[in-house]
Scaffold this motif. Structure first.
Motif, PDB file in Angstrom:
ATOM      1  N   ILE A 214      15.776   3.338  -2.573  1.00  0.00           N
ATOM      2  CA  ILE A 214      16.584   4.464  -2.112  1.00  0.00           C
ATOM      3  C   ILE A 214      15.917   5.702  -2.716  1.00  0.00           C
ATOM      4  O   ILE A 214      16.002   5.918  -3.925  1.00  0.00           O
ATOM      5  CB  ILE A 214      18.042   4.356  -2.613  1.00  0.00           C
ATOM      6  CG1 ILE A 214      18.671   3.042  -2.119  1.00  0.00           C
ATOM      7  CG2 ILE A 214      18.862   5.560  -2.138  1.00  0.00           C
ATOM      8  CD1 ILE A 214      20.026   2.731  -2.754  1.00  0.00           C
ATOM      9  N   PRO A 215      15.217   6.487  -1.905  1.00  0.00           N
ATOM     10  CA  PRO A 215      14.429   7.583  -2.476  1.00  0.00           C
ATOM     11  C   PRO A 215      15.314   8.604  -3.206  1.00  0.00           C
ATOM     12  O   PRO A 215      16.396   8.947  -2.730  1.00  0.00           O
ATOM     13  CB  PRO A 215      13.779   8.238  -1.247  1.00  0.00           C
ATOM     14  CG  PRO A 215      13.821   7.201  -0.180  1.00  0.00           C
ATOM     15  CD  PRO A 215      15.082   6.426  -0.437  1.00  0.00           C
ATOM     16  N   HIS A 216      14.862   9.039  -4.356  1.00  0.00           N
ATOM     17  CA  HIS A 216      15.558  10.109  -5.072  1.00  0.00           C
ATOM     18  C   HIS A 216      14.540  10.941  -5.836  1.00  0.00           C
ATOM     19  O   HIS A 216      13.381  10.528  -5.984  1.00  0.00           O
ATOM     20  CB  HIS A 216      16.629   9.538  -6.007  1.00  0.00           C
ATOM     21  CG  HIS A 216      16.108   8.623  -7.061  1.00  0.00           C
ATOM     22  ND1 HIS A 216      15.439   9.066  -8.171  1.00  0.00           N
ATOM     23  CD2 HIS A 216      16.127   7.277  -7.155  1.00  0.00           C
ATOM     24  CE1 HIS A 216      15.092   8.032  -8.923  1.00  0.00           C
ATOM     25  NE2 HIS A 216      15.484   6.928  -8.322  1.00  0.00           N
ATOM     26  N   GLN A 217      14.969  12.093  -6.263  1.00  0.00           N
ATOM     27  CA  GLN A 217      14.095  13.000  -7.003  1.00  0.00           C
ATOM     28  C   GLN A 217      13.693  12.390  -8.345  1.00  0.00           C
ATOM     29  O   GLN A 217      14.439  11.601  -8.919  1.00  0.00           O
ATOM     30  CB  GLN A 217      14.820  14.329  -7.263  1.00  0.00           C
ATOM     31  CG  GLN A 217      15.323  15.034  -6.025  1.00  0.00           C
ATOM     32  CD  GLN A 217      14.226  15.778  -5.288  1.00  0.00           C
ATOM     33  OE1 GLN A 217      13.107  15.881  -5.766  1.00  0.00           O
ATOM     34  NE2 GLN A 217      14.555  16.290  -4.113  1.00  0.00           N
ATOM     35  N   ILE A 220      15.728  12.160 -12.189  1.00  0.00           N
ATOM     36  CA  ILE A 220      16.473  11.060 -12.818  1.00  0.00           C
ATOM     37  C   ILE A 220      15.630   9.791 -12.725  1.00  0.00           C
ATOM     38  O   ILE A 220      14.794   9.652 -11.832  1.00  0.00           O
ATOM     39  CB  ILE A 220      17.865  10.823 -12.176  1.00  0.00           C
ATOM     40  CG1 ILE A 220      17.747  10.367 -10.714  1.00  0.00           C
ATOM     41  CG2 ILE A 220      18.725  12.077 -12.255  1.00  0.00           C
ATOM     42  CD1 ILE A 220      19.052   9.866 -10.121  1.00  0.00           C
ATOM     43  N   ASP A 221      15.843   8.889 -13.676  1.00  0.00           N
ATOM     44  CA  ASP A 221      15.072   7.649 -13.684  1.00  0.00           C
ATOM     45  C   ASP A 221      15.501   6.729 -12.546  1.00  0.00           C
ATOM     46  O   ASP A 221      14.682   6.078 -11.916  1.00  0.00           O
ATOM     47  CB  ASP A 221      15.281   6.904 -15.006  1.00  0.00           C
ATOM     48  CG  ASP A 221      14.699   7.665 -16.181  1.00  0.00           C
ATOM     49  OD1 ASP A 221      13.718   8.406 -15.971  1.00  0.00           O
ATOM     50  OD2 ASP A 221      15.231   7.535 -17.293  1.00  0.00           O
ATOM     51  N   SER A 222      16.804   6.649 -12.349  1.00  0.00           N
ATOM     52  CA  SER A 222      17.310   5.770 -11.297  1.00  0.00           C
ATOM     53  C   SER A 222      18.748   6.157 -11.003  1.00  0.00           C
ATOM     54  O   SER A 222      19.389   6.833 -11.794  1.00  0.00           O
ATOM     55  CB  SER A 222      17.261   4.316 -11.758  1.00  0.00           C
ATOM     56  OG  SER A 222      18.152   4.118 -12.842  1.00  0.00           O
ATOM     57  N   LEU A 223      19.225   5.723  -9.859  1.00  0.00           N
ATOM     58  CA  LEU A 223      20.642   5.918  -9.540  1.00  0.00           C
ATOM     59  C   LEU A 223      21.471   4.927 -10.345  1.00  0.00           C
ATOM     60  O   LEU A 223      21.019   3.824 -10.644  1.00  0.00           O
ATOM     61  CB  LEU A 223      20.876   5.687  -8.045  1.00  0.00           C
ATOM     62  CG  LEU A 223      20.220   6.699  -7.101  1.00  0.00           C
ATOM     63  CD1 LEU A 223      20.204   6.152  -5.669  1.00  0.00           C
ATOM     64  CD2 LEU A 223      20.965   8.026  -7.147  1.00  0.00           C
ATOM     65  N   ASN A 224      22.689   5.307 -10.660  1.00  0.00           N
ATOM     66  CA  ASN A 224      23.657   4.383 -11.243  1.00  0.00           C
ATOM     67  C   ASN A 224      23.783   3.160 -10.317  1.00  0.00           C
ATOM     68  O   ASN A 224      23.748   3.293  -9.097  1.00  0.00           O
ATOM     69  CB  ASN A 224      24.986   5.159 -11.334  1.00  0.00           C
ATOM     70  CG  ASN A 224      26.149   4.318 -11.789  1.00  0.00           C
ATOM     71  OD1 ASN A 224      26.541   3.375 -11.105  1.00  0.00           O
ATOM     72  ND2 ASN A 224      26.709   4.638 -12.926  1.00  0.00           N
ATOM     73  N   SER A 226      26.260   1.213  -9.381  1.00  0.00           N
ATOM     74  CA  SER A 226      27.333   1.169  -8.380  1.00  0.00           C
ATOM     75  C   SER A 226      27.084   2.177  -7.250  1.00  0.00           C
ATOM     76  O   SER A 226      27.454   1.935  -6.102  1.00  0.00           O
ATOM     77  CB  SER A 226      28.706   1.397  -9.021  1.00  0.00           C
ATOM     78  OG  SER A 226      28.787   2.685  -9.569  1.00  0.00           O
ATOM     79  N   ILE A 227      26.411   3.286  -7.553  1.00  0.00           N
ATOM     80  CA  ILE A 227      26.060   4.269  -6.522  1.00  0.00           C
ATOM     81  C   ILE A 227      24.994   3.686  -5.588  1.00  0.00           C
ATOM     82  O   ILE A 227      25.092   3.790  -4.363  1.00  0.00           O
ATOM     83  CB  ILE A 227      25.525   5.573  -7.168  1.00  0.00           C
ATOM     84  CG1 ILE A 227      26.548   6.188  -8.136  1.00  0.00           C
ATOM     85  CG2 ILE A 227      25.099   6.574  -6.088  1.00  0.00           C
ATOM     86  CD1 ILE A 227      27.759   6.798  -7.516  1.00  0.00           C
ATOM     87  N   ILE A 231      25.448   3.090  -1.557  1.00  0.00           N
ATOM     88  CA  ILE A 231      24.576   3.690  -0.539  1.00  0.00           C
ATOM     89  C   ILE A 231      23.938   2.603   0.328  1.00  0.00           C
ATOM     90  O   ILE A 231      23.890   2.718   1.560  1.00  0.00           O
ATOM     91  CB  ILE A 231      23.501   4.578  -1.211  1.00  0.00           C
ATOM     92  CG1 ILE A 231      24.159   5.829  -1.799  1.00  0.00           C
ATOM     93  CG2 ILE A 231      22.390   4.938  -0.232  1.00  0.00           C
ATOM     94  CD1 ILE A 231      23.252   6.660  -2.705  1.00  0.00           C
TER      95      ILE A 231
END
Lengths: 243, 243
Positions: A214-217, A220-224, A226-227, A231
């Motif tokens: 799940i691409p993110h900036q 942050i290292d990673s999404l939580n 549960s988030i 998604i």
């Protein structure tokens, strides 16, 4: 003498803390309920009246006992506790699954169970070691969704794969081959596979099925966890939710 | 005499609990740091060595003080605490915003700040009453993301709208006009607006901008707030994330 003690993993029972959770339990898993405790510090209308009525109808004993409520409930203002026998619910073939490898946070697990139910995914595999789904904290954070979902533990990921060989497997990891934006789904049931909160899935999962990010900036290292699960479930069930 | 006390909303300082959060603070908001406490129960290498080095370089006092660490940290095993002056960071025009109306859960707020940063949304408005962003619990659950995001409080939603009249407004609610699947975005910056964890947005928000629902099964009443925000941010930034 109080028969029931503060929850531990090796007990054969667990409990719901609070009125609305206890109503959920009595509604969906009443045959497992052994006893309901009710506080004397509440009025016997509304939710409490409903609990008493349900228990009478289903011949479940009710006890007014503030002492044990104080022992079992770590929080103040708990007015009802439902004691139930723990159960096993084998997950189903030909259904979509969530697979959590070594989840360690009970609040996260409850939220994930609730979100999964919201997106119509009612089968969850947990690869050991993993947090205990019957921990009252998980039950509370699932807001009762746990009573609607089949959850099965597996000692090894291989044991899971062996039994569910017809699933399309998607392993969520930062070092993945494909963006979730580009996934083309097939007609087969899918398994969305997620690693531990802190460590994620190790490299060995990269060649199992399709690895997905799940691409993110980079801020942050990673999404939580549960988030990320929310998604992924949203995206994978996007065109199948009936509203 | 210890100068610093357990956090309360009306104090003009707050603090980071733990080594990695304190490093984030020193990296991104060092000019606000007043003092760093370090435990004597840890070895002075790794993260602790890095903190000491950063403080020396930036002329920030370091104190070895287990007593105050035990007072300020509700958890065991806290080895560093960074005391910093609270600050105001006005949110920017012509940027995408998250707007939280009356958020009440500090853990949720931290997770939302972190997820927002992950999706490149660095401006957040909070409509009062709302949880205090400088509560150490919010800082911890944001995993330091709070130091990268502008967060501004508004007494009334109308005050927010007045200043940011060029935003496309999307109000997330169960009784909405449009599914998130069908949103057609414009070139204007967007504001994603969410209500309180328990109550959501009231009916008066339905005619502000475009009301949006994230469709889910009826088995749950609503998605957890942090999950709903995560899914909305994912969908609205889908084609703009640089990886």
């Amino acid at each position: 003498m109080n028969k029931y003690r503060t929850y531990k993993k090796d007990l054969d029972y667990s409990y719901t803390l609070g009125i609305s959770l206890t109503i959920e339990l009595l509604t969906y898993q009443s045959e497992l309920v052994q006893l309901v405790y009710i506080s004397t510090n509440t009025s016997y209308d509304g939710g409490v009246a409903k609990i008493i009525e349900m228990c009478q109808y289903k011949h479940i004993p009710v006890e007014f006992n503030d002492k044990i409520i104080n022992i079992l409930s770590p929080k103040q203002n708990c007015y009802a506790i439902g004691i139930f026998r723990k159960y096993e619910l084998p997950i189903q073939v030909e259904k979509n699954h969530i697979v959590l490898v070594n989840p360690s946070d009970s609040g996260n697990l409850g939220t994930i169970i609730r979100t999964s139910l919201g997106f119509g995914i009612r089968n969850m595999a947990i690869i050991r070691p993993g947090v205990d789904v019957f921990d009252p904290k998980v039950i509370r954070s699932s807001m009762g969704a746990i009573f609607h979902v089949s959850i099965e533990y597996f000692d090894r990921f291989e044991d899971y794969i062996e039994r569910f060989s017809n699933q399309d497997l998607y392993t969520f990891m930062l070092d993945a081959k494909m963006s979730i934006h580009d996934i083309k789904m097939t007609k087969k049931p899918f398994s969305l596979i997620f690693g531990n909160e802190a460590k994620g899935l190790d490299e060995s999962y990269r060649n199992i099925g399709t690895s997905v990010i799940i691409p993110h900036q980079k801020d942050i290292d990673s999404l939580n966890l549960s988030i990320a699960v929310g998604i992924a479930e949203y995206e994978f069930t996007k065109y199948s939710i009936n509203i």
